[in-house]
Scaffold this motif. Sequence first.
Motif, mmCIF file in Angstrom:
data_model
loop_
_atom_site.group_PDB
_atom_site.id
_atom_site.type_symbol
_atom_site.label_atom_id
_atom_site.label_comp_id
_atom_site.label_asym_id
_atom_site.label_seq_id
_atom_site.Cartn_x
_atom_site.Cartn_y
_atom_site.Cartn_z
ATOM 1 N N VAL A 111 -12.750 3.725 -88.013
ATOM 2 C CA VAL A 111 -11.509 3.026 -87.676
ATOM 3 C C VAL A 111 -11.012 3.614 -86.356
ATOM 4 O O VAL A 111 -11.362 4.743 -86.015
ATOM 5 C CB VAL A 111 -10.422 3.188 -88.768
ATOM 6 C CG1 VAL A 111 -10.868 2.546 -90.071
ATOM 7 C CG2 VAL A 111 -10.076 4.641 -89.009
ATOM 8 N N PRO A 112 -10.215 2.869 -85.595
ATOM 9 C CA PRO A 112 -9.705 3.425 -84.333
ATOM 10 C C PRO A 112 -9.013 4.770 -84.556
ATOM 11 O O PRO A 112 -8.164 4.907 -85.433
ATOM 12 C CB PRO A 112 -8.717 2.363 -83.853
ATOM 13 C CG PRO A 112 -9.225 1.087 -84.454
ATOM 14 C CD PRO A 112 -9.773 1.489 -85.797
ATOM 15 N N GLY A 113 -9.432 5.765 -83.798
ATOM 16 C CA GLY A 113 -8.855 7.101 -83.932
ATOM 17 C C GLY A 113 -9.526 7.954 -84.982
ATOM 18 O O GLY A 113 -9.277 9.141 -85.071
ATOM 19 N N GLY A 114 -10.371 7.370 -85.806
ATOM 20 C CA GLY A 114 -11.069 8.132 -86.841
ATOM 21 C C GLY A 114 -10.178 8.472 -88.017
ATOM 22 O O GLY A 114 -9.108 7.907 -88.207
ATOM 23 N N ALA A 115 -10.615 9.417 -88.818
ATOM 24 C CA ALA A 115 -9.885 9.818 -90.015
ATOM 25 C C ALA A 115 -8.588 10.528 -89.646
ATOM 26 O O ALA A 115 -8.535 11.297 -88.692
ATOM 27 C CB ALA A 115 -10.742 10.739 -90.870
ATOM 28 N N ALA A 116 -7.547 10.269 -90.428
ATOM 29 C CA ALA A 116 -6.268 10.961 -90.249
ATOM 30 C C ALA A 116 -6.214 12.216 -91.118
ATOM 31 O O ALA A 116 -5.533 13.181 -90.783
ATOM 32 C CB ALA A 116 -5.110 10.034 -90.590
ATOM 33 N N PHE A 117 -6.939 12.179 -92.243
ATOM 34 C CA PHE A 117 -6.978 13.296 -93.190
ATOM 35 C C PHE A 117 -8.399 13.468 -93.711
ATOM 36 O O PHE A 117 -9.179 12.517 -93.733
ATOM 37 C CB PHE A 117 -6.064 13.038 -94.402
ATOM 38 C CG PHE A 117 -4.629 12.816 -94.053
ATOM 39 C CD1 PHE A 117 -3.789 13.889 -93.806
ATOM 40 C CD2 PHE A 117 -4.112 11.535 -93.981
ATOM 41 C CE1 PHE A 117 -2.458 13.680 -93.480
ATOM 42 C CE2 PHE A 117 -2.788 11.309 -93.656
ATOM 43 C CZ PHE A 117 -1.953 12.388 -93.401
#
Length: 142
Positions: A111-117
């Motif tokens: 996803v755009p920006g990759g994983a958040a956590f």
Amino acid sequence: MRIQLAAALSAVTLTTGMLLGAPAATAQTSAYPTSAFDVTFGNTYTRGTITWYNRSVTVTGEHKSVDSASCRGTTAFALDSASNELGMQYSLYNVCGKSDTISMPVVDANVPGGAAFVRICLDDGATSAPVTYLLCKRYGRP
């Protein structure tokens, strides 16, 4: 006149030599951000580093079991900003009464920006379902 011309020519030669001898300017590459993790359960643990890429994460480190009858494994989940699971990866090798290194790419954070956590779990090392998660901790992207 001759002295001024010689001085000017010397200055040009000196400046040109300094420019030609100077190292070429290079683009600086920035390192990907990292986070340390530590999931300890009793005398067993999984610990190491999460490397955050644009559309994936990699979990590297070590996991340990102190009893040959009580195996351990590591599971990593990539999560989006709403804590929805994007992807997961089990450790390739479980440990029973020893420690071993782990290196797990969790590539499904596309996803755009990759994983958040990333949620990292120390598990019971089961080789067939269901795996029991002994303790999990969640780490946010720096």
